[in-house]
Design a protein around this motif. Structure first.
Motif, PDB file in Angstrom:
ATOM      1  N   TYR A 190      -4.445  14.811   5.533  1.00 44.47           N
ATOM      2  CA  TYR A 190      -4.754  13.406   5.253  1.00 44.47           C
ATOM      3  C   TYR A 190      -3.943  12.474   6.148  1.00 44.47           C
ATOM      4  N   ILE A 191      -2.667  12.762   6.301  1.00 46.04           N
ATOM      5  CA  ILE A 191      -1.816  11.920   7.142  1.00 46.04           C
ATOM      6  C   ILE A 191      -2.300  11.928   8.588  1.00 46.04           C
ATOM      7  N   VAL A 219       2.321   6.617  10.065  1.00 47.63           N
ATOM      8  CA  VAL A 219       1.312   5.935   9.254  1.00 47.63           C
ATOM      9  C   VAL A 219       1.899   4.917   8.278  1.00 47.63           C
ATOM     10  N   CYS A 220       3.238   4.855   8.191  1.00 48.11           N
ATOM     11  CA  CYS A 220       3.837   3.856   7.308  1.00 48.11           C
ATOM     12  C   CYS A 220       4.344   2.671   8.119  1.00 48.11           C
ATOM     13  N   CYS A 276       2.001  11.498  -1.475  1.00 46.01           N
ATOM     14  CA  CYS A 276       1.500  12.723  -0.841  1.00 46.01           C
ATOM     15  C   CYS A 276       1.472  13.931  -1.771  1.00 46.01           C
ATOM     16  N   ARG A 305       0.849  -1.185   0.000  1.00 48.38           N
ATOM     17  CA  ARG A 305       0.000   0.000   0.000  1.00 48.38           C
ATOM     18  C   ARG A 305       0.886   1.237   0.000  1.00 48.38           C
ATOM     19  N   SER A 307      -5.220  12.219   9.613  1.00 49.74           N
ATOM     20  CA  SER A 307      -6.489  11.487   9.735  1.00 49.74           C
ATOM     21  C   SER A 307      -6.309   9.971   9.669  1.00 49.74           C
ATOM     22  N   MET A 308      -5.115   9.523   9.306  1.00 47.61           N
ATOM     23  CA  MET A 308      -4.874   8.101   9.111  1.00 47.61           C
ATOM     24  C   MET A 308      -4.356   7.410  10.388  1.00 47.61           C
ATOM     25  N   SER A 349      -0.977   2.569   8.230  1.00 47.05           N
ATOM     26  CA  SER A 349      -2.005   2.502   7.186  1.00 47.05           C
ATOM     27  C   SER A 349      -1.421   2.131   5.825  1.00 47.05           C
ATOM     28  N   LEU A 384       1.181   5.562  -0.254  1.00 48.36           N
ATOM     29  CA  LEU A 384       0.579   6.894  -0.189  1.00 48.36           C
ATOM     30  C   LEU A 384       1.515   7.870  -0.887  1.00 48.36           C
ATOM     31  N   TYR A 430      -1.637  16.919   2.155  1.00 52.21           N
ATOM     32  CA  TYR A 430      -1.089  15.688   2.740  1.00 52.21           C
ATOM     33  C   TYR A 430      -0.987  15.793   4.257  1.00 52.21           C
ATOM     34  N   THR A 454      -2.640  12.138  -2.705  1.00 50.68           N
ATOM     35  CA  THR A 454      -3.273  13.378  -2.259  1.00 50.68           C
ATOM     36  C   THR A 454      -2.790  14.541  -3.109  1.00 50.68           C
TER      37      THR A 454
END
Length: 260
Positions: free
Chosen positions: A169-170, A220-221, A104, A100, A172-173, A177, A102, A166, A128
């Motif tokens: 968004y980050i 988040v990673c 940014c 997965r 919120s994760m 994730s 992301l 970003y 994003t």
């Protein structure tokens, strides 16, 4: 910036409906094109930039710039990977099938398409883009652009375009994730030969990365954070990044890595 949406001359009903739909989505006015030139409708409506809805693409045009979606160098990069040629970005990302990602700083999604080709249909690529006009153009391009092979189109369809900063968004994760979080901020030292990037530059988010954002990205990673920059810009040093992939020559593109 004062922006409106219009169409090409003599549009059919489907083109007009598409323009109306985008005007509502972006909350900008729709202006009937008529038979006027771009310069004339800009003067008549006192508009700085127009989103032009054409049959096969959406073009954002200003006085001196035009920005539209195309796959850029993604197909060239994927071909090089397939042929086993050394790709510093691929080495830095260290992606596997099913990962997965992301992205940014999505922009034209050039790198995101390459990521999708590596992680495959069991993987996930989220991008994003803080500018709602760029996000709209890229999302539309990924969905409707047809001048690519069938496999590339599958990779394009995998990318989930999120119109958000970003940073937001980050935050919120939840933890872990994504496997890899990627940043490709607008270079402080521009490449004047890159027509597409120079057209995008006036509309792009140009604020530098913050250390606090990198810490959230690490949260988040699961594996690593990767930052694309030019050697000699001072950004790797400012951010405390010591592990890099790519050419060490001044002005060359390199990829800084922070392991989880």
């Amino acid at each position: 910036m004062n922006i409106a949406i219009t169409t090409t001359r003599n549009p059919d009903e489907s083109l007009i409906n598409k323009a109306y739909g985008i005007s509502k989505e972006l909350d900008i006015p729709y202006v009937k094109r008529g038979n006027y030139s771009i310069k004339k409708i800009s003067e008549m409506n006192k508009i700085e930039c127009f989103l032009f809805v054409e049959k096969d693409k959406i073009v954002l045009k200003g006085e001196d710039n035009a920005f539209f979606w195309h796959p850029n160098t993604s197909e060239i990069k994927m071909k090089a990977i397939k042929e086993g040629l050394n790709q510093p970005m691929v080495e830095a990302m260290d992606l596997k099938s099913g990962d997965r990602v992301l992205d940014c700083t999505l922009g034209l999604a050039t790198d995101a398409i390459v990521f999708a080709s590596i992680v495959g249909e069991n993987g996930m690529v989220v991008g994003t883009e803080v500018n709602k006009y760029i996000a709209c153009i890229t999302k539309n391009g990924l969905k409707y652009y047809e001048d690519v092979d069938a496999q590339t189109k599958i990779f394009m369809d995998m990318i989930d375009v999120i119109n958000s900063s970003y940073e937001d968004y980050i935050l919120s994760m939840p933890d872990d994730s994504f496997d890899v979080v990627y940043f490709d901020p607008m270079f402080k030292i521009p490449n004047k030969k890159s027509v597409s990037i120079n057209a995008l530059r006036p509309f792009a988010h140009q604020e530098g990365l913050k250390k606090e954002t990198l810490m959230e990205a690490l949260r988040v990673c699961k594996n690593r954070v990767v930052i694309k920059e030019r050697v000699g810009s001072g950004e790797f040093e400012r951010l405390g990044i010591q592990k890099c992939y790519g050419n060490s020559k001044f002005g060359s593109i390199a990829y800084g890595v922070i392991e989880k």
